[in-house]
Design an enzyme around this catalytic site. Structure first.
Site, mmCIF file in Angstrom:
data_model
loop_
_atom_site.group_PDB
_atom_site.id
_atom_site.type_symbol
_atom_site.label_atom_id
_atom_site.label_comp_id
_atom_site.label_asym_id
_atom_site.label_seq_id
_atom_site.Cartn_x
_atom_site.Cartn_y
_atom_site.Cartn_z
ATOM 1 N N ASP A 137 1.324 -0.776 0.207
ATOM 2 C CA ASP A 137 0.223 -0.710 0.181
ATOM 3 C C ASP A 137 0.241 1.303 0.292
ATOM 4 O O ASP A 137 -0.054 2.489 0.074
ATOM 5 C CB ASP A 137 -1.269 0.128 1.362
ATOM 6 C CG ASP A 137 -1.694 -1.034 0.987
ATOM 7 O OD1 ASP A 137 -1.963 -1.824 0.135
ATOM 8 O OD2 ASP A 137 -2.329 -1.145 1.965
ATOM 9 N N HIS A 277 -5.402 -10.269 -5.030
ATOM 10 C CA HIS A 277 -4.208 -10.666 -4.532
ATOM 11 C C HIS A 277 -3.193 -10.836 -5.194
ATOM 12 O O HIS A 277 -2.212 -10.875 -5.062
ATOM 13 C CB HIS A 277 -4.791 -11.673 -3.415
ATOM 14 C CG HIS A 277 -5.676 -11.638 -1.804
ATOM 15 N ND1 HIS A 277 -6.953 -11.178 -2.622
ATOM 16 C CD2 HIS A 277 -5.102 -11.088 -0.636
ATOM 17 C CE1 HIS A 277 -7.248 -10.944 -1.271
ATOM 18 N NE2 HIS A 277 -6.299 -10.364 -0.034
ATOM 19 N N GLN A 279 -1.749 -8.608 -7.007
ATOM 20 C CA GLN A 279 -0.468 -7.786 -6.292
ATOM 21 C C GLN A 279 -0.038 -8.011 -5.391
ATOM 22 O O GLN A 279 1.647 -7.059 -5.499
ATOM 23 C CB GLN A 279 -1.179 -6.076 -6.406
ATOM 24 C CG GLN A 279 -2.197 -6.159 -7.678
ATOM 25 C CD GLN A 279 -3.077 -4.692 -6.864
ATOM 26 O OE1 GLN A 279 -3.130 -3.787 -7.312
ATOM 27 N NE2 GLN A 279 -4.405 -5.649 -6.345
HETATM 28 O O1 F6P Z 1 -2.280 -3.889 3.700
HETATM 29 C C1 F6P Z 1 -2.752 -4.945 2.300
HETATM 30 C C2 F6P Z 1 -3.110 -5.261 1.916
HETATM 31 O O2 F6P Z 1 -3.145 -6.271 0.150
HETATM 32 C C3 F6P Z 1 -4.805 -4.065 1.015
HETATM 33 O O3 F6P Z 1 -4.319 -3.603 0.055
HETATM 34 C C4 F6P Z 1 -5.728 -5.094 0.967
HETATM 35 O O4 F6P Z 1 -6.577 -4.126 1.754
HETATM 36 C C5 F6P Z 1 -5.859 -6.097 2.675
HETATM 37 O O5 F6P Z 1 -4.177 -6.123 2.473
HETATM 38 C C6 F6P Z 1 -6.527 -7.283 1.949
HETATM 39 O O6 F6P Z 1 -5.764 -8.220 3.223
HETATM 40 P P1 F6P Z 1 -6.006 -9.574 3.791
HETATM 41 O O7 F6P Z 1 -5.064 -10.608 2.654
HETATM 42 O O8 F6P Z 1 -6.604 -9.679 4.339
HETATM 43 O O9 F6P Z 1 -7.332 -10.010 1.916
#
Ligand code: F6P
Length: 349
Positions: A137, A277, A279
Site C-alpha cells: 500500500d 491478491h 498484486q
Molecule cells: O495491506 C495490504 C493489503 O493487500 C491491502 O491492500 C488490502 O486492503 C488488504 O491487504 C487485503 O488483506 P487480506 O489479505 O486480509 O485480504
C-alpha cells in the site's frame, strides 16, 4: 576482508513479518539474518507474526535458512494479523516468550499496525524494537517507500497493459480496481504508469460526473474509443449516501460501483477487473530486493547500537530511521505533485 569485532548491545534478536505479505519481505529477513551473523548476534525467526510470538512459534535461524530467498515473493516466516496481540494479556504472553528465548530486541517487518503493536510491547516491557515498512500500500507516512510497493505496482501495470490490448481491440471501457486499503498511493502510481483515462483514490472522494463521466466524454470527443479507469479499492463518492455503493464486506467493490455508474450515465458496458491478491505475489523487483536488503541491514545495525522504538525509513533515496511514535503520527498523504500530474494526464486523447 575478515570480520570486524563489534561491541553489540544486544546478543539475540527475533525477526517477524506481520500484516499483509509484500514481495521483498524475504530479502529483508535475509538481510537481518546475515547482518546479525556478521556482527555475532543470534537470530530467532518468529513464524506467523505477533501471534507466533504469543504461541512461541519460533526457531533459531542460520544463514542457510535465508539462502536463495532474496528472489522469492511472500514471506518464509508466514504472516498473520493477531487480535490477541492487541490485548495486554496477549502482549504479556508475547513478552514471556521474549524472556524464555532470551531476546533483547525484535525486528518487525510490516505496516503501521505492526509498528503500533511493537510500540505497545516496548512501552510495557523492556524489549527493544525496530520496524521495517513492508506493505504494497506504501501508506506509511514517515517513509517515501515501503517494501513490496514497487513489485506490486509493476504487477498491476503489466496486467493493465494486457487489459489495454483487449480493451483497445474491442473499443471498450475497462475499469480496474487496485489494492491499497484506505490509501490511493498504489492506484495513483499505477494510473500514471498506464496512462489511465481517470484515477480514483480514497483521498479525493469522487464526483461521478466530474471525475469519470466528463473524462471519458472529453477523451471520446477527442477521438479515443477505449478507456482505462483505475480505481483504488478504498475509493468512495463525495456523497457516501449514494444508493449505488454496494461495496463488499472486505471493502472491495469500488470498481463494480464505478462500472455500473458508467453504464448508467454513458450507456457503455465496461468490463471490470479486480486485480486483488495477484498484486501481492511474484518475485520482487530489483528495487524491492535492494531496498529491503539495505533496510534489513540498517535495522540490525541500529538495534546492535542500542537504539529502540525506531522505524527504518527510506527518504529521498537514503535509508535512515525515525522515532516510532513520531513516525506513526505522520499521516500518509498523496503527493500533491503526483495529483497534479494525474489531473493533467487524464481525460485526454
Ligand atoms: O495491506 C495490504 C493489503 O493487500 C491491502 O491492500 C488490502 O486492503 C488488504 O491487504 C487485503 O488483506 P487480506 O489479505 O486480509 O485480504
Amino acid at each position: 576482508m575478515g570480520k570486524q569485532e563489534f561491541s553489540n548491545q544486544v546478543k539475540r534478536i527475533g525477526v517477524l513479518t506481520s500484516g499483509g505479505d509484500a514481495p521483498g519481505m524475504n530479502a529483508a529477513v535475509r538481510a537481518v539474518v546475515r547482518t546479525a551473523f556478521y556482527r555475532g548476534i543470534e537470530v530467532i525467526g518468529i513464524r506467523r507474526g505477533w501471534q507466533g510470538l504469543i504461541n512461541g512459534d519460533m526457531f533459531p535461524m542460520t544463514t542457510k535458512d535465508v539462502s536463495h530467498i532474496i528472489n522469492i515473493g511472500g514471506t518464509i516466516l508466514y504472516t498473520a494479523r493477531s487480535e490477541d496481540f492487541r490485548t495486554p494479556e496477549g502482549r504479556k504472553k508475547a513478552y514471556d516468550k521474549c524472556r524464555l528465548f532470551g531476546l533483547d530486541g525484535l525486528v518487525a517487518i510490516g505496516g503501521d499496525g505492526t509498528f503500533a503493536g511493537a510500540l505497545a510491547l516496548s512501552t510495557e516491557y523492556p524489549i527493544s524494537v525496530v520496524g521495517i515498512p513492508g506493505t504494497i500500500d506504501n501508506d506509511i507516512g514517515c517513509t517515501d517507500y515501503c517494501i513490496g510497493y514497487d513489485t506490486a505496482a509493476n504487477t498491476a501495470i503489466e496486467a493493465i497493459d494486457k487489459l489495454r490490448d483487449t480493451g483497445q481491440s474491442h473499443e471498450r471501457c475497462s475499469v480496474i480496481e487496485v489494492m491499497g486499503h484506505r490509501a490511493g498511493n498504489l492506484a495513483m502510481y499505477v494510473g500514471i504508469g498506464t496512462g489511465a483515462t481517470a484515477v480514483l483514490t480514497p483521498e479525493e472522494p469522487w464526483d461521478i460526473e466530474q471525475d469519470v463521466i466528463e473524462k471519458i466524454r472529453s477523451a471520446r470527443i477527442a477521438g479515443r474509443t477505449n478507456f482505462m479507469i483505475v480505481v483504488a479499492e478504498g475509493a468512495h463518492p463525495v456523497d457516501d449516501t449514494l444508493e449505488e455503493f454496494p461495496v463488499f464486506a472486505d471493502g472491495s467493490g469500488a470498481g463494480y460501483q464505478i462500472g455500473q455508474l458508467i453504464r448508467k450515465h454513458l450507456g457503455l458496458v465496461p468490463r471490470v477487473t479486480v486485480l486483488g491478491h495477484v498484486q501481492r505475489g511474484g518475485n520482487p523487483t530489483a528495487r524491492d530486493r535492494v531496498n529491503a536488503t539495505r533496510m534489513g541491514h540498517h535495522a540490525v545495525t541500529i538495534l546492535a547500537e542500542g537504539k529502540t522504538n525506531r522505524i527504518v525509513v527510506h527518504k529521498q533515496g537514503a535509508v535512515s530511521d525515525v522515532d516510532m511514535i513520531e513516525g506513526l503520527q505522520q499521516k500518509n498523504k498523496l503527493s500533491e505533485n503526483e495529483s497534479i500530474v494525474v489531473k493533467t494526464m487524464t481525460g485526454v486523447y
